[in-house]
Design a protein around this motif. Sequence first.
Motif, PDB file in Angstrom:
ATOM      1  N   ALA A 464      82.620  64.530  -6.681  1.00  0.00           N
ATOM      2  CA  ALA A 464      82.194  64.278  -8.061  1.00  0.00           C
ATOM      3  C   ALA A 464      82.245  65.555  -8.888  1.00  0.00           C
ATOM      4  O   ALA A 464      82.504  65.518 -10.098  1.00  0.00           O
ATOM      5  CB  ALA A 464      80.785  63.693  -8.081  1.00  0.00           C
ATOM      6  N   GLY A 468      85.080  64.207 -10.953  1.00  0.00           N
ATOM      7  CA  GLY A 468      84.234  63.226 -11.607  1.00  0.00           C
ATOM      8  C   GLY A 468      84.198  63.332 -13.120  1.00  0.00           C
ATOM      9  O   GLY A 468      84.541  64.358 -13.710  1.00  0.00           O
ATOM     10  N   ASP A 469      83.764  62.235 -13.754  1.00  0.00           N
ATOM     11  CA  ASP A 469      83.548  62.234 -15.200  1.00  0.00           C
ATOM     12  C   ASP A 469      82.333  63.095 -15.537  1.00  0.00           C
ATOM     13  O   ASP A 469      81.510  63.411 -14.661  1.00  0.00           O
ATOM     14  CB  ASP A 469      83.306  60.802 -15.694  1.00  0.00           C
ATOM     15  CG  ASP A 469      84.529  59.915 -15.526  1.00  0.00           C
ATOM     16  OD1 ASP A 469      85.642  60.457 -15.523  1.00  0.00           O
ATOM     17  OD2 ASP A 469      84.354  58.684 -15.386  1.00  0.00           O
ATOM     18  N   LYS A 485      80.077  62.241 -12.356  1.00  0.00           N
ATOM     19  CA  LYS A 485      80.031  60.960 -11.648  1.00  0.00           C
ATOM     20  C   LYS A 485      81.399  60.567 -11.150  1.00  0.00           C
ATOM     21  O   LYS A 485      82.393  60.629 -11.883  1.00  0.00           O
ATOM     22  CB  LYS A 485      79.492  59.860 -12.571  1.00  0.00           C
ATOM     23  CG  LYS A 485      79.288  58.504 -11.891  1.00  0.00           C
ATOM     24  CD  LYS A 485      78.712  57.486 -12.854  1.00  0.00           C
ATOM     25  CE  LYS A 485      78.348  56.191 -12.137  1.00  0.00           C
ATOM     26  NZ  LYS A 485      79.524  55.560 -11.470  1.00  0.00           N
ATOM     27  N   LEU A 486      81.472  60.185  -9.893  1.00  0.00           N
ATOM     28  CA  LEU A 486      82.691  59.670  -9.293  1.00  0.00           C
ATOM     29  C   LEU A 486      82.311  58.504  -8.401  1.00  0.00           C
ATOM     30  O   LEU A 486      81.496  58.650  -7.480  1.00  0.00           O
ATOM     31  CB  LEU A 486      83.402  60.759  -8.473  1.00  0.00           C
ATOM     32  CG  LEU A 486      84.744  60.353  -7.863  1.00  0.00           C
ATOM     33  CD1 LEU A 486      85.785  60.106  -8.960  1.00  0.00           C
ATOM     34  CD2 LEU A 486      85.251  61.428  -6.896  1.00  0.00           C
ATOM     35  N   ASP A 487      82.873  57.334  -8.692  1.00  0.00           N
ATOM     36  CA  ASP A 487      82.538  56.104  -7.960  1.00  0.00           C
ATOM     37  C   ASP A 487      81.023  55.876  -8.033  1.00  0.00           C
ATOM     38  O   ASP A 487      80.478  55.811  -9.115  1.00  0.00           O
ATOM     39  CB  ASP A 487      83.051  56.188  -6.521  1.00  0.00           C
ATOM     40  CG  ASP A 487      84.565  56.356  -6.457  1.00  0.00           C
ATOM     41  OD1 ASP A 487      85.250  55.819  -7.344  1.00  0.00           O
ATOM     42  OD2 ASP A 487      85.057  57.038  -5.535  1.00  0.00           O
ATOM     43  N   ASP A 488      80.340  55.816  -6.902  1.00  0.00           N
ATOM     44  CA  ASP A 488      78.908  55.533  -6.932  1.00  0.00           C
ATOM     45  C   ASP A 488      78.060  56.786  -6.697  1.00  0.00           C
ATOM     46  O   ASP A 488      76.882  56.699  -6.356  1.00  0.00           O
ATOM     47  CB  ASP A 488      78.533  54.461  -5.909  1.00  0.00           C
ATOM     48  CG  ASP A 488      78.904  54.853  -4.481  1.00  0.00           C
ATOM     49  OD1 ASP A 488      79.524  55.935  -4.314  1.00  0.00           O
ATOM     50  OD2 ASP A 488      78.583  54.115  -3.544  1.00  0.00           O
ATOM     51  N   THR A 489      78.655  57.926  -6.886  1.00  0.00           N
ATOM     52  CA  THR A 489      77.934  59.188  -6.692  1.00  0.00           C
ATOM     53  C   THR A 489      77.747  59.891  -8.034  1.00  0.00           C
ATOM     54  O   THR A 489      78.712  60.092  -8.769  1.00  0.00           O
ATOM     55  CB  THR A 489      78.693  60.125  -5.747  1.00  0.00           C
ATOM     56  OG1 THR A 489      78.891  59.468  -4.494  1.00  0.00           O
ATOM     57  CG2 THR A 489      77.913  61.416  -5.535  1.00  0.00           C
ATOM     58  N   THR A 490      76.524  60.262  -8.344  1.00  0.00           N
ATOM     59  CA  THR A 490      76.217  61.003  -9.564  1.00  0.00           C
ATOM     60  C   THR A 490      75.477  62.274  -9.208  1.00  0.00           C
ATOM     61  O   THR A 490      74.469  62.227  -8.499  1.00  0.00           O
ATOM     62  CB  THR A 490      75.358  60.164 -10.534  1.00  0.00           C
ATOM     63  OG1 THR A 490      76.057  58.968 -10.858  1.00  0.00           O
ATOM     64  CG2 THR A 490      75.073  60.939 -11.815  1.00  0.00           C
ATOM     65  N   GLY A 544      74.009  57.043  -4.940  1.00  0.00           N
ATOM     66  CA  GLY A 544      74.531  55.706  -5.128  1.00  0.00           C
ATOM     67  C   GLY A 544      74.153  54.839  -3.953  1.00  0.00           C
ATOM     68  O   GLY A 544      73.578  55.293  -2.954  1.00  0.00           O
ATOM     69  N   SER A 546      75.815  53.516  -1.598  1.00  0.00           N
ATOM     70  CA  SER A 546      76.490  53.663  -0.302  1.00  0.00           C
ATOM     71  C   SER A 546      76.858  55.107  -0.004  1.00  0.00           C
ATOM     72  O   SER A 546      77.751  55.370   0.785  1.00  0.00           O
ATOM     73  CB  SER A 546      77.763  52.806  -0.293  1.00  0.00           C
ATOM     74  OG  SER A 546      78.657  53.251  -1.300  1.00  0.00           O
ATOM     75  N   PHE A 547      76.144  56.044  -0.624  1.00  0.00           N
ATOM     76  CA  PHE A 547      76.517  57.452  -0.470  1.00  0.00           C
ATOM     77  C   PHE A 547      75.525  58.177   0.415  1.00  0.00           C
ATOM     78  O   PHE A 547      74.311  58.042   0.269  1.00  0.00           O
ATOM     79  CB  PHE A 547      76.568  58.142  -1.830  1.00  0.00           C
ATOM     80  CG  PHE A 547      76.905  59.613  -1.730  1.00  0.00           C
ATOM     81  CD1 PHE A 547      78.195  60.018  -1.474  1.00  0.00           C
ATOM     82  CD2 PHE A 547      75.923  60.571  -1.872  1.00  0.00           C
ATOM     83  CE1 PHE A 547      78.513  61.368  -1.380  1.00  0.00           C
ATOM     84  CE2 PHE A 547      76.234  61.911  -1.768  1.00  0.00           C
ATOM     85  CZ  PHE A 547      77.526  62.305  -1.532  1.00  0.00           C
TER      86      PHE A 547
END
Length: 558
Positions: A464, A468-469, A485-490, A544, A546-547
């Motif tokens: 991320a 990530g964004d 943020k990338l996928d479900d990770t912030t 997230g 699933s992280f």
Amino acid sequence: MAKQSKAWWRGAVIYQIYPRSFMDSNGDGVGDLPGIRQHVPYLKRLNVDAVWISPFFKSPMKDFGYDVADYREVDPLFGTLADFDALVADLHKAGLRVIIDQVLSHSADVHPWFEESRQSRDNPKADWYVWADAKSDGTPPSNWLSVFGGSAWQWDAQRRQYYLHNFLVSQPDLNFHCEDVQQATLDNIEFWLKRGVDGFRFDACNYHFHDRKLRSNPPAAVVDDITVTAANPYGMQQHLYDKSRPQNLKFLKRLRKLLDQYGAASVGEVGDDDSLTRMAEYTSGGDKLNQAYSFNLLTEHYSAEFIRGQVLAMEHHLANYDKPGWVCWSVGNHDVPRVLTRWGHNVADPQFSRMVLALLTTLRGSSCIYQGDELGLPEADIPFDLLQDPYGKAFWPQFKGRDGCRAPMPWKKHAANAGFTVGTPWLPIPEEHKAHAATVQERPLDSVLNFTRHFLAWRRHYPALIRGDIKFYKAPEPVLLFTRKLDDTTILVALNLGDAEMRVTLPGTLHNVIPLSGHGLGRGLIDDGVIDPGRLAALLLRFGSSFTPKRCGSARAG
């Protein structure tokens, strides 16, 4: 070298080497390619992804290598082509990519191309440079100014014409409207691609083309003090006609096709009235530069609001394209005073240098670290009688030039010349720098050097922070608060850019945060949605669904 993603450059950390000042292997007082080879293990331990080597080509050295006399030869001052090949092999073996400078917009005035071009108006290379007749009163054909001061036009008595030089008089501009110039330039680039380089940093890459009508620039609505020093009248013009011409986009596409054939990457230096707009234009579409960087974070002034504004503006410009480009951020290089002096006012607290490194490498984009910043070096104060930089000599004392950031690397505190050379160094090494020598910082786990190593190793475990964004949140000055943020990770980044301790209430959506360890920044205190970062905040993570966070064995816990 292990195979990596084709987009290895996206989010990469690039370490810039200014070879004159990195390490001297032969005692002549000037750093060289064999000297860099001696410190490949040091470079590997930094945990950077690539090494950018500033110009080492044959040159009269009036601008210390940025005036090229032969694009395919190593200057004897730096070594030989065999030395370069050996260096590339060593860096690749260490898992490091190799980026080299290319100075395409101009050459040295002793380059054979220019020597032939100035002979007459009808020789085979007559139009390889930008020549123009004087006005009827003998004055230059336009009001264009040189970045280094004075007119950008120089009279040549032999051709009885003016030639264009956007930089030094001894750096005539090539005429990219000439197809032969474009092809010769691409051939020179391919020469280095065949020697195994992984990418190029293109110097002044928006200066390739000029307005064929030689129209004069209008005055600037707002004086540009980002690209040049405020003492320089160059910033008083709106540079519509002397650079950033639309024809450059077509050439960059030709350049990209060549680079893609070899899987090589590019980063372009863009200095313009509106650099961020130009950077987005030059990197969009997936068919020009891979990424670009500007002088926008190389300013004397800084604040959380300023940095946030620059990044948000860049994101806005990139979003205007279906295939947005990529940015490479830098807070220091060989052209500006060191960041510790510009932003930190030579503070002794190493926390400031740690904060700057964390800031640079957590913003969305790639990042360039300038040699010595990993040691927390301040700007060197070079007296006028020892000054080498022609830019500094022209604007002294209001602007002291670029020598202060180019002082040689201090390797050993108690060795002669800080272990840089057994001869007389080309620039003096201040005692203040010796206290920051690499050997001094080798053992202390909290040194700036070890923090750099550990933080960059830790960062690799969090994609991320690499791809990530980015989203900024409201926070009081001087706190910078944003998420990647990338996928479900912030990941939440909270940085205190000031001197006093700060307490910041987080937005409700960010209350569910857990401190990360291993980054070396220390643990920010969290209490019911309030963070108490003190002098420098910790990085925080919101998980997230699933992280599972990874721990990095090579990174020390904060």
